[in-house]
Design a protein around this motif. Structure first.
Motif, PDB file in Angstrom:
ATOM      1  N   HIS A 107      62.669 -24.821  18.678  1.00 45.14           N
ATOM      2  CA  HIS A 107      62.360 -23.465  18.222  1.00 45.14           C
ATOM      3  C   HIS A 107      62.298 -22.511  19.405  1.00 45.14           C
ATOM      4  CE1 HIS A 107      59.786 -20.166  16.757  1.00 45.14           C
ATOM      5  NE2 HIS A 107      60.467 -20.350  15.641  1.00 45.14           N
TER       6      HIS A 107
ATOM      7  N   SER B 288      68.178 -16.412  20.746  1.00 49.43           N
ATOM      8  CA  SER B 288      68.154 -15.224  19.892  1.00 49.43           C
ATOM      9  C   SER B 288      68.021 -13.950  20.726  1.00 49.43           C
ATOM     10  CB  SER B 288      67.003 -15.322  18.887  1.00 49.43           C
ATOM     11  OG  SER B 288      66.984 -14.209  18.040  1.00 49.43           O
TER      12      SER B 288
ATOM     13  N   ARG C 198      71.631 -28.442  14.648  1.00 47.92           N
ATOM     14  CA  ARG C 198      71.159 -27.475  13.658  1.00 47.92           C
ATOM     15  C   ARG C 198      72.279 -26.907  12.792  1.00 47.92           C
ATOM     16  NH1 ARG C 198      65.420 -26.812  13.971  1.00 47.92           N
ATOM     17  NH2 ARG C 198      64.926 -28.309  15.588  1.00 47.92           N
TER      18      ARG C 198
ATOM     19  N   GLU D 271      76.896 -12.285  12.258  1.00 44.20           N
ATOM     20  CA  GLU D 271      76.811 -13.409  11.318  1.00 44.20           C
ATOM     21  C   GLU D 271      76.000 -14.552  11.920  1.00 44.20           C
ATOM     22  OE1 GLU D 271      79.668 -16.583   8.971  1.00 44.20           O
ATOM     23  OE2 GLU D 271      80.568 -14.785   9.829  1.00 44.20           O
TER      24      GLU D 271
ATOM     25  N   GLY E 151      72.297 -13.932  11.872  1.00 44.33           N
ATOM     26  CA  GLY E 151      71.678 -14.254  10.589  1.00 44.33           C
ATOM     27  C   GLY E 151      71.383 -15.737  10.458  1.00 44.33           C
ATOM     28  N   ASN E 152      72.307 -16.566  10.931  1.00 41.66           N
ATOM     29  CA  ASN E 152      72.098 -18.020  10.870  1.00 41.66           C
ATOM     30  C   ASN E 152      70.943 -18.457  11.764  1.00 41.66           C
ATOM     31  OD1 ASN E 152      74.239 -18.238   9.105  1.00 41.66           O
ATOM     32  ND2 ASN E 152      75.711 -18.761  10.691  1.00 41.66           N
TER      33      ASN E 152
ATOM     34  N   GLY F 150      68.464 -16.534  12.665  1.00 36.27           N
ATOM     35  CA  GLY F 150      67.258 -16.019  12.016  1.00 36.27           C
ATOM     36  C   GLY F 150      66.788 -16.935  10.896  1.00 36.27           C
ATOM     37  N   ASN F 151      67.718 -17.424  10.078  1.00 40.24           N
ATOM     38  CA  ASN F 151      67.345 -18.344   9.002  1.00 40.24           C
ATOM     39  C   ASN F 151      66.744 -19.625   9.558  1.00 40.24           C
ATOM     40  OD1 ASN F 151      68.199 -16.614   6.996  1.00 40.24           O
ATOM     41  ND2 ASN F 151      70.207 -17.557   6.785  1.00 40.24           N
ATOM     42  N   GLU F 152      67.320 -20.130  10.630  1.00 40.30           N
ATOM     43  CA  GLU F 152      66.817 -21.367  11.232  1.00 40.30           C
ATOM     44  C   GLU F 152      65.421 -21.155  11.805  1.00 40.30           C
ATOM     45  OE1 GLU F 152      66.900 -25.357  12.178  1.00 40.30           O
ATOM     46  OE2 GLU F 152      68.408 -24.264  11.027  1.00 40.30           O
TER      47      GLU F 152
ATOM     48  N   ASP G 271      63.238 -18.794  10.932  1.00 38.78           N
ATOM     49  CA  ASP G 271      62.323 -18.562   9.815  1.00 38.78           C
ATOM     50  C   ASP G 271      61.985 -19.873   9.104  1.00 38.78           C
ATOM     51  OD1 ASP G 271      62.360 -15.896  10.404  1.00 38.78           O
ATOM     52  OD2 ASP G 271      63.678 -15.314   8.734  1.00 38.78           O
ATOM     53  N   GLY G 272      62.968 -20.747   8.978  1.00 43.88           N
ATOM     54  CA  GLY G 272      62.717 -22.054   8.359  1.00 43.88           C
ATOM     55  C   GLY G 272      61.718 -22.858   9.141  1.00 43.88           C
ATOM     56  N   ASN G 273      61.774 -22.752  10.474  1.00 44.64           N
ATOM     57  CA  ASN G 273      60.811 -23.472  11.315  1.00 44.64           C
ATOM     58  C   ASN G 273      59.407 -22.889  11.184  1.00 44.64           C
ATOM     59  OD1 ASN G 273      62.665 -25.279  12.340  1.00 44.64           O
ATOM     60  ND2 ASN G 273      63.114 -24.077  14.146  1.00 44.64           N
TER      61      ASN G 273
END
Length: 163
Positions: A49, A56, A107, A148, A151-152, A154-156, A158-160
């Motif tokens: 993370h 990021s 990931r 794009e 966004g991927n 960010g999703n990863e 946020d999932g963590n």
């Protein structure tokens, strides 16, 4: 009963007590090993993370650098800008992505390698563009790839955080 019988019974009792203590210690060791494995997994996730968060940040800088080539921007947005400097931000991103290739592959699968290759190919075309219109087109393509991927990432992340 002879003294040898007494010693035998005492030895048997000590053996049984030792066996019980050994079983308790083995169960405790198994529990500690499972807890250690769980902690190792959590540490690994936190490290991943942290590395994705760092990536990021580099990605955000690259997006800001290429934003002036994004869809809907005109040539006035690129006045006074340096395509070399913009490309340098993107090269810094691809360098960081290569450094984190193993993590990104875990990931995102093979898409990470494909993305690095696509961005590098677009950077070459961006640098070798014969006209401003071509450079703008390749810059827009790079920008779209970065957004794009952002966004991927960010999703990863946020999932963590949110599970």
């Amino acid at each position: 009963m002879t003294w040898t019988d007494i010693v035998t019974w005492i030895g048997t009792g000590i053996t049984i007590i030792s066996m019980i203590v050994t079983m308790l210690q083995a169960r405790e060791a198994k529990s500690a090993a499972a807890h250690a494995e769980q902690m190792r997994g959590e540490i690994s996730d936190r490290n991943a993370h942290s590395q994705l968060s760092s990536l990021s940040g580099v990605l955000s800088a690259a997006i800001r650098a290429m934003d002036k080539y994004g869809p809907g921007t005109g040539s006035t947005a690129r006045r006074g800008c340096s395509p070399r400097s913009d490309a340098a931000h993107v090269r810094a991103l691809t360098g960081e992505m290569k450094r984190l290739r193993k993590l990104l592959s875990e990931r995102f699968g093979s898409e990470a390698d494909d993305l690095i290759n696509r961005i590098n190919d677009l950077l070459v075309q961006f640098a070798e563009a014969s006209s401003t219109a071509d450079r703008d087109k390749f810059g827009c393509d790079i920008y779209n790839e970065l957004v794009e991927f952002n966004g991927n990432i960010g999703n990863e992340l946020d999932g963590n955080i949110f599970g």
